[in-house]
Design a protein around this motif. Structure first.
Motif, PDB file in Angstrom:
ATOM      1  N   THR A   3     -39.347 -12.959 -57.448  1.00  0.00           N
ATOM      2  CA  THR A   3     -39.083 -12.360 -56.152  1.00  0.00           C
ATOM      3  C   THR A   3     -38.975 -13.483 -55.127  1.00  0.00           C
ATOM      4  N   LEU A   4     -38.184 -13.243 -54.095  1.00  0.00           N
ATOM      5  CA  LEU A   4     -37.930 -14.244 -53.065  1.00  0.00           C
ATOM      6  C   LEU A   4     -37.535 -13.506 -51.791  1.00  0.00           C
ATOM      7  N   GLN A   5     -38.065 -13.904 -50.669  1.00  0.00           N
ATOM      8  CA  GLN A   5     -37.685 -13.308 -49.378  1.00  0.00           C
ATOM      9  C   GLN A   5     -36.274 -13.768 -49.017  1.00  0.00           C
ATOM     10  N   PRO A   6     -35.531 -12.972 -48.244  1.00  0.00           N
ATOM     11  CA  PRO A   6     -34.166 -13.347 -47.865  1.00  0.00           C
ATOM     12  C   PRO A   6     -34.067 -14.703 -47.159  1.00  0.00           C
ATOM     13  N   ASN A   7     -35.153 -15.143 -46.492  1.00  0.00           N
ATOM     14  CA  ASN A   7     -35.104 -16.433 -45.804  1.00  0.00           C
ATOM     15  C   ASN A   7     -35.494 -17.599 -46.714  1.00  0.00           C
ATOM     16  N   GLY A   8     -35.735 -17.309 -48.001  1.00  0.00           N
ATOM     17  CA  GLY A   8     -36.067 -18.351 -48.969  1.00  0.00           C
ATOM     18  C   GLY A   8     -37.555 -18.567 -49.171  1.00  0.00           C
ATOM     19  N   SER A   9     -38.375 -17.931 -48.384  1.00  0.00           N
ATOM     20  CA  SER A   9     -39.824 -18.095 -48.541  1.00  0.00           C
ATOM     21  C   SER A   9     -40.373 -17.081 -49.536  1.00  0.00           C
TER      22      SER A   9
END
Length: 169
Positions: A3-9
């Motif tokens: 899993t990965l947040q849309p902002n890359g974090s």
């Protein structure tokens, strides 16, 4: 699976595949129950598996080992009836691929159609369900033209038909 947040974090590994459930194929399906569903091309019987896990990575479960239809390469879909549908590149009566159905809990696995080459072969792309309730898909090759086709069938496996045959060009 990660899993990965849309902002890359927030990168986080949810599941690491091992030798009994290796080579994930296609994308993940977010089921109406909130679980993630997917496939691998290899599994305990060599033909791939269908699996489920929770969005937090817990509860990884093998729903079905595809000894009866091998190498799913496309995303699963969830039909309007709640069942999961998919295709395999190989397997089936003539080893030319299948269209299959199973319930999200892994029960009632059914091969809806087994390609024999004359009606197409190697259905590598995923299925869609049309507004008419029918399933639609394509094969990479088959028929007399060897160019593949577009096919349709009912969610219960009846009414299989070839809608278009591609020529070799």
């Amino acid at each position: 699976i990660f899993t990965l947040q849309p902002n890359g974090s927030g990168f986080s590994v949810l599941h690491v595949f091992d030798s009994t459930d290796s080579s994930p194929a296609g994308g993940l399906l977010l089921g109406i129950d909130g679980a993630l569903y997917g496939t691998t091309q290899f599994g305990a019987f060599g033909g791939g598996i269908i699996f489920r896990l929770r969005q937090d990575g817990t509860g990884f479960t093998v729903l079905h080992s595809l000894a009866d239809g091998g190498n799913p390469a496309a995303d699963l879909i969830q039909g309007s009836d709640g069942a999961l549908y998919g295709t395999t590149e190989y397997g089936g009566a003539s080893n030319h691929g299948t269209v299959f159905k199973l319930q999200p809990d892994g029960t009632d696995f059914t091969v809806l159609h087994s390609f024999d080459g004359s009606d197409g072969a190697i259905p590598m792309a995923g299925l869609i369900q049309g507004g008419d309730g029918k399933l639609y898909g394509s094969t990479q090759t088959g028929d007399t033209s060897r160019g593949g086709n577009i096919f349709t069938l009912q969610p219960n496996g009846s009414g299989f038909g070839v809608l278009h045959v591609f020529d070799s060009t």
